[in-house]
Design an enzyme around this catalytic site. Structure first.
Site, PDB file in Angstrom:
ATOM      1  N   HIS A  53       0.838  -1.204   0.000  1.00 22.11           N
ATOM      2  CA  HIS A  53       0.000   0.000   0.000  1.00 22.11           C
ATOM      3  C   HIS A  53       0.870   1.250   0.000  1.00 22.11           C
ATOM      4  CE1 HIS A  53      -3.668  -2.164   0.587  1.00 22.11           C
ATOM      5  NE2 HIS A  53      -3.547  -2.388   1.873  1.00 22.11           N
ATOM      6  N   ASP A  77     -18.755 -12.474  -6.275  1.00 17.05           N
ATOM      7  CA  ASP A  77     -19.649 -13.382  -5.544  1.00 17.05           C
ATOM      8  C   ASP A  77     -18.998 -14.741  -5.309  1.00 17.05           C
ATOM      9  OD1 ASP A  77     -21.548 -11.420  -5.438  1.00 17.05           O
ATOM     10  OD2 ASP A  77     -22.737 -12.196  -7.122  1.00 17.05           O
TER      11      ASP A  77
END
Length: 273
Positions: free
Chosen positions: A99, A221
């Site tokens: 990050h 999903d």
């Protein structure tokens, strides 16, 4: 969670101690490393899963370094120590992640032949995802309200630094280094096309059938069903435009104004729905 600032960037002390930032100054980059770069809550885990599946289709399935969670090089894992130490001896090709803003990268990365993939997401959805994420982490003080957090994010008072500083720090390198830029919104709208783009950049070609296998395993999903209870905090809605359920008109206007100010004449744009 205690924090500190290094060169104006806020870090969580327990997860990214100052000693880890020092450690990265001498971290050896290999020419066949793959570095995945994201601002927090812009699709880090999703990108890692896509790359993991691409590697698996090419027969690379070493769980020691292609596990369920990205290898964030600046972090320390509980009971395991700094990730940068853990993966020093990992077999090649290593899939690394961070990050970190560009100024904190290991010095050898940008001059190497390593593949660098930067994934970005629109700032409004990033802010909402970050707000809900911190509410799930017991060690972190939960934001008092969405209103206060929205102001905090807009002001850039965030872990790993201000959103636009992070994004533009990498975007400015687009013509100088071996970097592929991807957008979260593009992945949501046409994942097969983005997987093919990633395969081409990584020089790991896959047949259309194998691309579909990767896509099937990494649709949001599908991942949410298989991620397991420990990783549920990293998956919420995975949609574009959820910011509309949180932002007031005044907040939206303030974010739009900052968007125009920071990205004008840069060529960097985001989709918000």
């Amino acid at each position: 969670m205690p924090t500190y600032k290094e060169r104006g960037v806020m870090f969580p002390s327990d997860v990214v101690p100052r000693s880890n930032l020092e450690l990265l100054k001498t971290f050896d980059i290999r020419d066949d490393d793959i570095m995945l770069i994201t601002y927090p809550k812009t699709g880090s885990w999703w990108l890692h899963q896509v790359v993991k599946q691409i590697m698996a289709q090419q027969g690379v399935q070493d769980e020691k370094y292609l596990g369920d969670f990205p290898n964030f090089i600046e972090m320390t894992l509980r009971d395991k120590g700094p990730v940068a130490e853990m993966i020093k001896t990992a077999p090649s090709p290593r899939v690394l992640a961070t990050h970190l803003p560009v100024e904190f990268l290991p010095p050898g990365l940008l001059g190497s032949k390593a593949k660098i993939v930067v994934l970005m997401r629109n700032p409004k959805d990033t802010a909402v995802s970050t707000f809900h994420f911190w509410q799930k982490i017991p060690d972190v003080k939960t934001p008092e309200s969405w209103e206060s957090f929205a102001e905090q994010f807009l002001a850039g008072d965030c872990l790993w630094g201000p959103f636009y500083d992070h994004a533009l720090g990498y975007w400015k390198l687009k013509d100088k280094h071996n970097i592929l830029f991807l957008k979260y919104e593009d992945m949501k709208k046409d994942l097969p096309a983005e997987v093919k783009k990633l395969c081409s950049f990584l020089e790991k070609p896959l047949s259309d059938e194998k691309v579909q296998t990767v896509v099937g395993a990494t649709q949001f999903d599908s991942m949410k069903k298989t991620v397991g209870e420990k990783r549920q905090m990293f998956t919420r809605k995975g949609v574009i435009g959820d910011w509309k359920n949180n932002f007031s008109d005044d907040q939206s206007r303030a974010y739009d104004e900052q968007y125009r100010e920071r990205l004008s004449n840069t060529g960097l744009e985001f989709q918000f729905e």
